[in-house]
Design a protein around this motif. Sequence first.
Motif, PDB file in Angstrom:
ATOM      1  N   CYS A  65     -12.929  31.991  33.773  1.00 13.93           N
ATOM      2  CA  CYS A  65     -12.643  33.319  33.228  1.00 13.93           C
ATOM      3  C   CYS A  65     -11.878  33.187  31.921  1.00 13.93           C
ATOM      4  CB  CYS A  65     -11.830  34.127  34.237  1.00 13.93           C
ATOM      5  SG  CYS A  65     -12.638  34.319  35.834  1.00 13.93           S
ATOM      6  N   ASP A  66     -12.496  33.610  30.829  1.00 15.51           N
ATOM      7  CA  ASP A  66     -11.896  33.486  29.501  1.00 15.51           C
ATOM      8  C   ASP A  66     -11.337  32.080  29.274  1.00 15.51           C
ATOM      9  OD1 ASP A  66     -12.608  36.097  28.999  1.00 15.51           O
ATOM     10  OD2 ASP A  66     -10.595  36.918  29.273  1.00 15.51           O
ATOM     11  N   GLY A  67     -12.116  31.061  29.698  1.00 14.44           N
ATOM     12  CA  GLY A  67     -11.746  29.666  29.485  1.00 14.44           C
ATOM     13  C   GLY A  67     -10.878  29.041  30.566  1.00 14.44           C
ATOM     14  N   ARG A  68     -10.424  29.806  31.558  1.00 17.11           N
ATOM     15  CA  ARG A  68      -9.553  29.280  32.634  1.00 17.11           C
ATOM     16  C   ARG A  68     -10.340  29.167  33.932  1.00 17.11           C
ATOM     17  NH1 ARG A  68      -4.929  33.358  32.793  1.00 17.11           N
ATOM     18  NH2 ARG A  68      -5.975  33.585  34.764  1.00 17.11           N
ATOM     19  N   THR A  69     -10.311  27.981  34.547  1.00 17.84           N
ATOM     20  CA  THR A  69     -10.995  27.791  35.828  1.00 17.84           C
ATOM     21  C   THR A  69     -10.177  28.436  36.938  1.00 17.84           C
ATOM     22  OG1 THR A  69     -11.968  25.726  35.067  1.00 17.84           O
ATOM     23  CG2 THR A  69     -11.912  26.084  37.448  1.00 17.84           C
ATOM     24  N   MET A  70     -10.847  29.250  37.736  1.00 18.46           N
ATOM     25  CA  MET A  70     -10.216  29.967  38.843  1.00 18.46           C
ATOM     26  C   MET A  70     -10.474  29.202  40.142  1.00 18.46           C
ATOM     27  SD  MET A  70      -9.107  32.209  36.839  1.00 18.46           S
ATOM     28  CE  MET A  70      -8.161  33.144  38.000  1.00 18.46           C
ATOM     29  N   PRO A  71      -9.765  29.558  41.233  1.00 21.62           N
ATOM     30  CA  PRO A  71     -10.045  28.943  42.531  1.00 21.62           C
ATOM     31  C   PRO A  71     -11.485  29.245  42.950  1.00 21.62           C
ATOM     32  CG  PRO A  71      -7.953  30.109  42.595  1.00 21.62           C
ATOM     33  CD  PRO A  71      -8.621  30.470  41.289  1.00 21.62           C
ATOM     34  N   GLY A  72     -12.057  28.333  43.754  1.00 16.64           N
ATOM     35  CA  GLY A  72     -13.452  28.471  44.138  1.00 16.64           C
ATOM     36  C   GLY A  72     -13.661  28.628  45.625  1.00 16.64           C
ATOM     37  N   ALA A  73     -14.930  28.588  46.036  1.00 15.01           N
ATOM     38  CA  ALA A  73     -15.317  28.722  47.436  1.00 15.01           C
ATOM     39  C   ALA A  73     -16.308  27.622  47.773  1.00 15.01           C
ATOM     40  CB  ALA A  73     -15.957  30.088  47.677  1.00 15.01           C
ATOM     41  N   GLY A  74     -16.153  27.008  48.954  1.00 10.16           N
ATOM     42  CA  GLY A  74     -17.067  25.980  49.421  1.00 10.16           C
ATOM     43  C   GLY A  74     -16.348  24.677  49.659  1.00 10.16           C
ATOM     44  N   GLY A  75     -17.096  23.564  49.680  1.00 12.32           N
ATOM     45  CA  GLY A  75     -16.572  22.244  50.005  1.00 12.32           C
ATOM     46  C   GLY A  75     -16.237  21.411  48.783  1.00 12.32           C
ATOM     47  N   GLY A  76     -16.311  20.076  48.953  1.00 15.21           N
ATOM     48  CA  GLY A  76     -15.903  19.146  47.897  1.00 15.21           C
ATOM     49  C   GLY A  76     -17.071  18.455  47.245  1.00 15.21           C
ATOM     50  N   GLY A  77     -16.759  17.459  46.412  1.00 15.80           N
ATOM     51  CA  GLY A  77     -17.778  16.694  45.700  1.00 15.80           C
ATOM     52  C   GLY A  77     -17.283  16.275  44.343  1.00 15.80           C
ATOM     53  N   ASP A  78     -18.205  15.974  43.457  1.00 15.38           N
ATOM     54  CA  ASP A  78     -17.874  15.576  42.087  1.00 15.38           C
ATOM     55  C   ASP A  78     -17.707  16.819  41.229  1.00 15.38           C
ATOM     56  OD1 ASP A  78     -18.161  12.863  42.726  1.00 15.38           O
ATOM     57  OD2 ASP A  78     -20.329  12.938  42.350  1.00 15.38           O
ATOM     58  N   ARG A  79     -16.673  16.845  40.395  1.00 15.68           N
ATOM     59  CA  ARG A  79     -16.389  17.998  39.531  1.00 15.68           C
ATOM     60  C   ARG A  79     -17.397  18.054  38.386  1.00 15.68           C
ATOM     61  NH1 ARG A  79     -13.944  22.350  40.157  1.00 15.68           N
ATOM     62  NH2 ARG A  79     -12.280  21.310  41.248  1.00 15.68           N
ATOM     63  N   ARG A  80     -17.989  19.224  38.204  1.00 15.65           N
ATOM     64  CA  ARG A  80     -18.879  19.503  37.072  1.00 15.65           C
ATOM     65  C   ARG A  80     -18.568  20.910  36.590  1.00 15.65           C
ATOM     66  NH1 ARG A  80     -24.081  16.342  37.216  1.00 15.65           N
ATOM     67  NH2 ARG A  80     -23.882  14.988  39.014  1.00 15.65           N
ATOM     68  N   SER A  81     -18.866  21.174  35.343  1.00 18.17           N
ATOM     69  CA  SER A  81     -18.703  22.542  34.849  1.00 18.17           C
ATOM     70  C   SER A  81     -19.677  22.790  33.709  1.00 18.17           C
ATOM     71  CB  SER A  81     -17.263  22.806  34.386  1.00 18.17           C
ATOM     72  OG  SER A  81     -16.935  21.987  33.291  1.00 18.17           O
ATOM     73  N   ALA A  82     -19.907  24.065  33.476  1.00 17.47           N
ATOM     74  CA  ALA A  82     -20.751  24.507  32.363  1.00 17.47           C
ATOM     75  C   ALA A  82     -20.046  25.702  31.740  1.00 17.47           C
ATOM     76  CB  ALA A  82     -22.137  24.904  32.859  1.00 17.47           C
ATOM     77  N   SER A  83     -19.770  25.631  30.452  1.00 17.88           N
ATOM     78  CA  SER A  83     -19.058  26.711  29.769  1.00 17.88           C
ATOM     79  C   SER A  83     -19.789  27.127  28.505  1.00 17.88           C
ATOM     80  CB  SER A  83     -17.648  26.264  29.379  1.00 17.88           C
ATOM     81  OG  SER A  83     -16.853  26.083  30.518  1.00 17.88           O
ATOM     82  N   PRO A  85     -19.960  28.389  24.603  1.00 19.51           N
ATOM     83  CA  PRO A  85     -19.174  28.027  23.428  1.00 19.51           C
ATOM     84  C   PRO A  85     -18.028  29.036  23.217  1.00 19.51           C
ATOM     85  CG  PRO A  85     -21.520  28.109  22.897  1.00 19.51           C
ATOM     86  CD  PRO A  85     -21.359  28.665  24.271  1.00 19.51           C
ATOM     87  N   ALA A  86     -16.993  28.603  22.542  1.00 22.90           N
ATOM     88  CA  ALA A  86     -15.849  29.476  22.256  1.00 22.90           C
ATOM     89  C   ALA A  86     -16.332  30.784  21.646  1.00 22.90           C
ATOM     90  CB  ALA A  86     -14.881  28.777  21.310  1.00 22.90           C
ATOM     91  N   GLY A  87     -15.795  31.890  22.122  1.00 20.75           N
ATOM     92  CA  GLY A  87     -16.161  33.202  21.611  1.00 20.75           C
ATOM     93  C   GLY A  87     -17.399  33.802  22.261  1.00 20.75           C
ATOM     94  N   SER A  88     -18.011  33.092  23.214  1.00 18.88           N
ATOM     95  CA  SER A  88     -19.203  33.590  23.913  1.00 18.88           C
ATOM     96  C   SER A  88     -18.880  33.872  25.373  1.00 18.88           C
ATOM     97  CB  SER A  88     -20.326  32.551  23.861  1.00 18.88           C
ATOM     98  OG  SER A  88     -20.738  32.320  22.538  1.00 18.88           O
ATOM     99  N   ILE A  89     -19.720  34.678  26.005  1.00 18.94           N
ATOM    100  CA  ILE A  89     -19.562  35.021  27.416  1.00 18.94           C
ATOM    101  C   ILE A  89     -20.891  34.807  28.142  1.00 18.94           C
ATOM    102  CG2 ILE A  89     -17.714  36.697  26.979  1.00 18.94           C
ATOM    103  CD1 ILE A  89     -19.822  38.936  27.304  1.00 18.94           C
ATOM    104  N   VAL A  90     -20.830  34.662  29.476  1.00 19.74           N
ATOM    105  CA  VAL A  90     -22.043  34.527  30.272  1.00 19.74           C
ATOM    106  C   VAL A  90     -22.685  35.903  30.401  1.00 19.74           C
ATOM    107  CG1 VAL A  90     -23.020  33.883  32.506  1.00 19.74           C
ATOM    108  CG2 VAL A  90     -21.114  32.561  31.553  1.00 19.74           C
ATOM    109  N   ASP A  91     -23.997  35.972  30.124  1.00 21.78           N
ATOM    110  CA  ASP A  91     -24.751  37.220  30.216  1.00 21.78           C
ATOM    111  C   ASP A  91     -25.749  37.199  31.370  1.00 21.78           C
ATOM    112  OD1 ASP A  91     -25.757  39.825  28.978  1.00 21.78           O
ATOM    113  OD2 ASP A  91     -27.583  38.599  28.949  1.00 21.78           O
ATOM    114  N   THR A  92     -26.357  36.045  31.608  1.00 22.74           N
ATOM    115  CA  THR A  92     -27.389  35.899  32.628  1.00 22.74           C
ATOM    116  C   THR A  92     -27.242  34.516  33.257  1.00 22.74           C
ATOM    117  OG1 THR A  92     -28.884  37.280  31.311  1.00 22.74           O
ATOM    118  CG2 THR A  92     -29.906  35.919  33.007  1.00 22.74           C
TER     119      THR A  92
END
Length: 180
Positions: A65-83, A85-92
């Motif tokens: 959310c606005d660049g800050r990772t929030m708490p999640g739901a589910g189990g464990g594993g290897d950390r991955r993320s997709a963000s 670019p700066a100044g953009s938001i998720v639309d779809t």
Amino acid sequence: MLGLALPMLGLVLASTAPAQAQEWFTDPIGGKGGQQYVLRCPGAAVVTGVSAMTGAYINNVAPICDGRTMPGAGGGGDRRSASCPAGSIVDTIDIILLRSPNHLVKALQLFCVAPGTRLQTARVSLDTPGVYTGPYISLSRVPGYPSGTMDCANQSIVGLQGRAGDSVDALGLICRPRAH
């Protein structure tokens, strides 16, 4: 003192209720297992990415959310993320599921836009081993895998919701009218 505290509490509750009252949830895409989760961005923040714990599929999901990772739901594993670019938001979000009968969430592709527009700034993938999710392939067109697309119909994505247990069974969006 209690007489003053109750009216004050009412003011605090009333100030947070309108934002959630205007929210709506998309139908989650995925399997039928797991327990419901609701992961909202704080205040007026919007989703700018997704963080996950993965193995062969997505075991845990959390909004960024606005660049800050929030708490999640589910189990464990290897950390991955997709963000975005700066100044953009998720639309779809395109989502791909396992081919097995439980249809767990396998991978995501985020379509990023400039705020207040539909001008696409990027496509970013949150994938797991075994699925090709290159930047120019829509996950909804990967042969043999069930898939779908989620968006908030020109409104803001302000969180994620769905069902999860040890893995993410289903994923949907929390939507709210855009702030003016």
